[in-house]
Design an enzyme around this catalytic site. Structure first.
Site, PDB file in Angstrom:
ATOM      1  N   HIS A 131      -4.355  -9.329   3.575  1.00  0.00           N
ATOM      2  CA  HIS A 131      -5.810  -9.348   3.734  1.00  0.00           C
ATOM      3  C   HIS A 131      -6.187 -10.227   4.919  1.00  0.00           C
ATOM      4  O   HIS A 131      -5.701 -11.357   5.041  1.00  0.00           O
ATOM      5  CB  HIS A 131      -6.493  -9.899   2.472  1.00  0.00           C
ATOM      6  CG  HIS A 131      -6.508  -8.930   1.339  1.00  0.00           C
ATOM      7  ND1 HIS A 131      -6.754  -9.298   0.030  1.00  0.00           N
ATOM      8  CD2 HIS A 131      -6.322  -7.591   1.314  1.00  0.00           C
ATOM      9  CE1 HIS A 131      -6.715  -8.233  -0.743  1.00  0.00           C
ATOM     10  NE2 HIS A 131      -6.456  -7.185   0.006  1.00  0.00           N
ATOM     11  N   TYR A 151      -9.546 -11.056  -7.139  1.00  0.00           N
ATOM     12  CA  TYR A 151      -8.506 -11.196  -8.160  1.00  0.00           C
ATOM     13  C   TYR A 151      -8.693 -12.456  -9.002  1.00  0.00           C
ATOM     14  O   TYR A 151      -8.105 -12.563 -10.078  1.00  0.00           O
ATOM     15  CB  TYR A 151      -7.124 -11.169  -7.509  1.00  0.00           C
ATOM     16  CG  TYR A 151      -6.834  -9.829  -6.879  1.00  0.00           C
ATOM     17  CD1 TYR A 151      -6.563  -8.712  -7.662  1.00  0.00           C
ATOM     18  CD2 TYR A 151      -6.867  -9.663  -5.498  1.00  0.00           C
ATOM     19  CE1 TYR A 151      -6.332  -7.466  -7.094  1.00  0.00           C
ATOM     20  CE2 TYR A 151      -6.640  -8.424  -4.915  1.00  0.00           C
ATOM     21  CZ  TYR A 151      -6.374  -7.333  -5.714  1.00  0.00           C
ATOM     22  OH  TYR A 151      -6.160  -6.100  -5.153  1.00  0.00           O
ATOM     23  N   HIS A 184      -2.272   2.199  -5.905  1.00  0.00           N
ATOM     24  CA  HIS A 184      -3.068   1.001  -5.642  1.00  0.00           C
ATOM     25  C   HIS A 184      -3.246   0.166  -6.909  1.00  0.00           C
ATOM     26  O   HIS A 184      -3.478  -1.043  -6.820  1.00  0.00           O
ATOM     27  CB  HIS A 184      -4.430   1.385  -5.052  1.00  0.00           C
ATOM     28  CG  HIS A 184      -4.846   0.498  -3.916  1.00  0.00           C
ATOM     29  ND1 HIS A 184      -4.164   0.435  -2.719  1.00  0.00           N
ATOM     30  CD2 HIS A 184      -5.867  -0.391  -3.804  1.00  0.00           C
ATOM     31  CE1 HIS A 184      -4.749  -0.439  -1.920  1.00  0.00           C
ATOM     32  NE2 HIS A 184      -5.786  -0.957  -2.554  1.00  0.00           N
ATOM     33  N   ARG A 213       0.865  -1.174   0.000  1.00  0.00           N
ATOM     34  CA  ARG A 213       0.000   0.000   0.000  1.00  0.00           C
ATOM     35  C   ARG A 213       0.903   1.225   0.000  1.00  0.00           C
ATOM     36  O   ARG A 213       2.041   1.196   0.490  1.00  0.00           O
ATOM     37  CB  ARG A 213      -0.905   0.025   1.234  1.00  0.00           C
ATOM     38  CG  ARG A 213      -1.859  -1.161   1.345  1.00  0.00           C
ATOM     39  CD  ARG A 213      -2.694  -1.047   2.610  1.00  0.00           C
ATOM     40  NE  ARG A 213      -3.671  -2.131   2.729  1.00  0.00           N
ATOM     41  CZ  ARG A 213      -3.446  -3.275   3.385  1.00  0.00           C
ATOM     42  NH1 ARG A 213      -2.268  -3.477   3.969  1.00  0.00           N
ATOM     43  NH2 ARG A 213      -4.368  -4.209   3.449  1.00  0.00           N
ATOM     44  N   LYS A 216      -2.920  -2.676   7.696  1.00  0.00           N
ATOM     45  CA  LYS A 216      -4.169  -2.363   8.400  1.00  0.00           C
ATOM     46  C   LYS A 216      -4.290  -3.221   9.657  1.00  0.00           C
ATOM     47  O   LYS A 216      -3.846  -4.362   9.680  1.00  0.00           O
ATOM     48  CB  LYS A 216      -5.363  -2.600   7.480  1.00  0.00           C
ATOM     49  CG  LYS A 216      -5.462  -1.600   6.340  1.00  0.00           C
ATOM     50  CD  LYS A 216      -6.714  -1.827   5.512  1.00  0.00           C
ATOM     51  CE  LYS A 216      -6.849  -0.781   4.411  1.00  0.00           C
ATOM     52  NZ  LYS A 216      -8.077  -0.992   3.598  1.00  0.00           N
ATOM     53  N   ARG A 218      -0.533  -2.225  -6.868  1.00  0.00           N
ATOM     54  CA  ARG A 218      -0.843  -3.294  -5.916  1.00  0.00           C
ATOM     55  C   ARG A 218      -1.805  -4.306  -6.543  1.00  0.00           C
ATOM     56  O   ARG A 218      -1.625  -5.519  -6.420  1.00  0.00           O
ATOM     57  CB  ARG A 218      -1.439  -2.682  -4.646  1.00  0.00           C
ATOM     58  CG  ARG A 218      -1.878  -3.688  -3.566  1.00  0.00           C
ATOM     59  CD  ARG A 218      -2.256  -2.906  -2.305  1.00  0.00           C
ATOM     60  NE  ARG A 218      -3.094  -3.653  -1.387  1.00  0.00           N
ATOM     61  CZ  ARG A 218      -2.625  -4.464  -0.430  1.00  0.00           C
ATOM     62  NH1 ARG A 218      -1.318  -4.641  -0.304  1.00  0.00           N
ATOM     63  NH2 ARG A 218      -3.449  -5.099   0.385  1.00  0.00           N
TER      64      ARG A 218
END
Length: 311
Positions: A280, A289, A254, A155, A186, A257
């Site tokens: 994630h 994806y 992004h 990120r 995150k 990414r």
């Protein structure tokens, strides 16, 4: 404080003061709450806050949707309103939180935009330097940042937070010897991701000419002032780089990414590995994806199979 209609904005002001003082939310977040609540006050007219019920909120939600407001924006407004009435119920008698249970319209799922392999490689690959610019530190810094974004699927905030060396305070760092990068993503979760050979070469080239930071810090990537580069500056540099190199779309960090995830999945088919490298928490976030992977296969089929095209 009175609950008469003319005091509605006063209740909003009191709630915003509570958010700043007690919850210590940022000015940016408080400003967003203020906009959402002022919009609610305008939509409800002269009605006092206790008069607003569940059905009225549902009607307001439908009205916003009819005005073609994005479902994400509606969801954010409902969240702001819900929190306000939760607090208001502690200040005055309310029959119920009128926003509780009201949901925003479902938004159409859009696939993330990813570059093709060729476009991604051409974007981040070192361009032929202009005369006298082969050793330009700014160009080397940009190349190292862009290569690392695509190489490791970071990120933009993770990239900006990288330090030259590991420490307890560092949000992340690059280990050139082990060819890996450690970042804090995150949920304050750390992960370690491999770094590709091209990104390693770009990092070595940048570090050979990296000036000492003007603020005495340990930031890996620097702005033109010699301080830690910000996510906003990285976005601007990548967008300008994309335009200068003829990228087929407007490029943002992004997108690199997304391209990383899509290309690794196309080559390996290992969804769990991609999930871990992206950081994630849920596999469902990574499964998008697979749709990109199928989209890629469908494009290959359409171009290659003699019976693919309708005559």
């Amino acid at each position: 404080m009175s609950d008469a209609p003319d005091s509605k904005l006063a209740w909003i002001d009191a709630y915003l003061a509570h958010l700043q003082r007690e919850r210590q939310l940022s000015p940016h977040t408080c400003a967003a709450y203020a906009r959402d609540l002022q919009a609610l006050a305008a939509l409800t007219g002269a009605s006092a806050w206790p008069q607003l019920d569940h059905h009225a909120v549902r009607r307001l939600t439908a009205k916003l949707h009819a005005q073609e407001l994005d479902p994400r924006s509606i969801a954010r407004k409902l969240s702001s309103w819900r929190g306000f009435f939760r607090w208001l119920g502690e200040q005055m008698p309310l029959a119920a939180n009128p926003v509780q249970g009201v949901r925003a319209p479902k938004r159409a799922k859009t696939l993330p935009r990813a570059l093709s392999v060729d476009d991604a490689v051409q974007l981040v690959a070192p361009s032929r330097p202009a005369a006298g610019n082969g050793d330009d530190p700014a160009a080397l810094c940009n190349r190292a940042m862009f290569e690392l974004l695509y190489s490791s699927g970071l990120r933009v905030s993770e990239l900006a937070g990288l330090d030259l060396t590991p420490s307890k305070q560092a949000l992340g760092w690059v280990d050139l010897g082990n060819r890996e990068v450690t970042v804090t993503g995150k949920g304050n979760k750390r992960r370690t991701v491999p770094v590709g050979a091209a990104a390693l070469d770009a990092l070595h080239a940048w570090l050979a000419l990296r000036p000492a930071p003007t603020d005495g810090g340990d930031a890996l990537f620097l702005s033109s002032r010699g301080t830690r580069v910000s996510p906003r500056v990285i976005q601007q540099r990548l967008r300008q780089h994309g335009v200068a190199h003829g990228a087929p779309v407007q490029v943002h960090p992004h997108m690199l990414r997304h391209s990383f995830a899509s290309h690794v999945l196309q080559s390996s088919g290992d969804l769990r590995a991609v999930q871990e490298m992206l950081g994630h928490a849920s596999i469902s976030s990574t499964q998008v994806y697979t749709a990109l992977d199928f989209q890629h296969l469908a494009e290959v089929y359409d171009k290659a199979h003699p019976r693919a095209k309708v005559k």
